[in-house]
Design a protein around this motif. Structure first.
Motif, PDB file in Angstrom:
ATOM      1  N   ASN A 194       0.859  -1.177   0.000  1.00 25.85           N
ATOM      2  CA  ASN A 194       0.000   0.000   0.000  1.00 25.85           C
ATOM      3  C   ASN A 194       0.902   1.237   0.000  1.00 25.85           C
ATOM      4  OD1 ASN A 194      -1.633   2.194   0.825  1.00 25.85           O
ATOM      5  ND2 ASN A 194      -2.968   0.855   2.016  1.00 25.85           N
ATOM      6  N   PRO A 195       0.694   2.167  -0.932  1.00 27.77           N
ATOM      7  CA  PRO A 195       1.585   3.322  -1.030  1.00 27.77           C
ATOM      8  C   PRO A 195       1.551   4.245   0.188  1.00 27.77           C
ATOM      9  CG  PRO A 195      -0.229   3.527  -2.587  1.00 27.77           C
ATOM     10  CD  PRO A 195      -0.303   2.149  -2.008  1.00 27.77           C
ATOM     11  N   VAL A 196       0.550   4.132   1.058  1.00 26.58           N
ATOM     12  CA  VAL A 196       0.544   4.959   2.266  1.00 26.58           C
ATOM     13  C   VAL A 196       1.740   4.603   3.164  1.00 26.58           C
ATOM     14  CG1 VAL A 196      -0.917   3.534   3.782  1.00 26.58           C
ATOM     15  CG2 VAL A 196      -0.972   6.039   3.973  1.00 26.58           C
TER      16      VAL A 196
ATOM     17  N   PHE B 239      -3.324  10.924   6.818  1.00 27.40           N
ATOM     18  CA  PHE B 239      -2.157  10.851   7.695  1.00 27.40           C
ATOM     19  C   PHE B 239      -1.110  11.917   7.366  1.00 27.40           C
ATOM     20  CE2 PHE B 239      -3.814   6.453   7.401  1.00 27.40           C
ATOM     21  CZ  PHE B 239      -4.282   6.353   8.699  1.00 27.40           C
ATOM     22  N   GLU B 240      -1.220  12.530   6.194  1.00 29.72           N
ATOM     23  CA  GLU B 240      -0.297  13.578   5.738  1.00 29.72           C
ATOM     24  C   GLU B 240       1.159  13.140   5.818  1.00 29.72           C
ATOM     25  OE1 GLU B 240      -1.460  16.917   8.162  1.00 29.72           O
ATOM     26  OE2 GLU B 240      -3.119  17.405   6.810  1.00 29.72           O
ATOM     27  N   GLY B 241       1.390  11.896   5.471  1.00 32.60           N
ATOM     28  CA  GLY B 241       2.740  11.348   5.463  1.00 32.60           C
ATOM     29  C   GLY B 241       2.709   9.841   5.612  1.00 32.60           C
ATOM     30  N   ARG B 242       3.838   9.232   5.340  1.00 33.16           N
ATOM     31  CA  ARG B 242       3.914   7.766   5.407  1.00 33.16           C
ATOM     32  C   ARG B 242       3.727   7.248   6.832  1.00 33.16           C
ATOM     33  NH1 ARG B 242       8.174   5.028   4.381  1.00 33.16           N
ATOM     34  NH2 ARG B 242       9.624   6.694   4.873  1.00 33.16           N
ATOM     35  N   ILE B 243       3.125   6.070   6.925  1.00 30.47           N
ATOM     36  CA  ILE B 243       2.935   5.400   8.211  1.00 30.47           C
ATOM     37  C   ILE B 243       3.389   3.949   8.095  1.00 30.47           C
ATOM     38  CG2 ILE B 243       1.031   6.910   8.898  1.00 30.47           C
ATOM     39  CD1 ILE B 243      -0.889   4.557   8.189  1.00 30.47           C
ATOM     40  N   ALA B 244       3.731   3.378   9.226  1.00 28.70           N
ATOM     41  CA  ALA B 244       4.079   1.956   9.278  1.00 28.70           C
ATOM     42  C   ALA B 244       2.806   1.122   9.173  1.00 28.70           C
ATOM     43  CB  ALA B 244       4.797   1.647  10.590  1.00 28.70           C
TER      44      ALA B 244
ATOM     45  N   ASP C 193       6.113   8.620  -0.370  1.00 26.46           N
ATOM     46  CA  ASP C 193       5.950   9.908   0.322  1.00 26.46           C
ATOM     47  C   ASP C 193       4.918  10.803  -0.348  1.00 26.46           C
ATOM     48  OD1 ASP C 193       7.823   9.749   2.520  1.00 26.46           O
ATOM     49  OD2 ASP C 193       9.425   9.873   1.032  1.00 26.46           O
ATOM     50  N   ALA C 194       4.990  10.945  -1.665  1.00 25.87           N
ATOM     51  CA  ALA C 194       4.079  11.846  -2.381  1.00 25.87           C
ATOM     52  C   ALA C 194       2.629  11.379  -2.226  1.00 25.87           C
ATOM     53  CB  ALA C 194       4.469  11.930  -3.856  1.00 25.87           C
TER      54      ALA C 194
END
Length: 147
Positions: free
Chosen positions: A43-45, A57-62, A49-50
């Protein structure tokens, strides 16, 4: 970065109500990439980064299950430890874990059935003192009688 109790086994005969064990680990970009490869969850989340900037979440998460895996490590390595068999787990994710976060995974004994060797554990993961995941696990604890 790891900070935890010694690894090993606590047999059912020695487990007491309220016992706790924990580990502390920094979640790295490498951890997230390795988890994505092993689980096949790309999953790109978690990885882009983009893409992740445009999510809630306004950014990557684990991956949530990467965080939950730290609870599994505490159970399998510390309480009860080596020889433990997972029987069930509930999970509720309360907040995201981001690359660079230091997660404290902790388990606490909340019920013991000596006859069946079953132990119920309250499970939680925290980042900077804030709970990010909670749940309960039921496990079959090792016994000296079966060594």
């Amino acid at each position: 970065m790891l900070d935890n109790f010694p690894r090993g086994t606590i047999c059912i005969e020695d487990i007491e109500m309220g016992m706790t064990r924990h580990l502390r680990k920094e979640v790295t970009d490498e951890d997230i990439e390795m988890f994505a490869q092993v689980s096949t969850d790309r999953n790109p989340v978690h990885l882009d980064d983009a893409y992740a900037q445009d999510t809630i979440f306004e950014g990557r998460i684990a991956h949530g299950m990467l965080t939950a895996g730290l609870v599994s490590a505490v159970i399998g390595e510390q309480l009860p430890g080596h020889g433990t068999v997972y029987m069930g787990q509930t999970l509720k994710f309360l907040a995201p874990v981001r690359p660079g976060d230091v997660v404290t995974a902790e388990v606490e004994v909340i019920d013991i059935d000596h006859g069946k060797r079953r132990v119920k554990l309250d499970c939680r993961c925290m980042v900077a003192g804030k709970k990010v995941m909670i749940g309960e696990a039921t496990v079959l604890a090792p016994s000296r009688k079966f060594d």
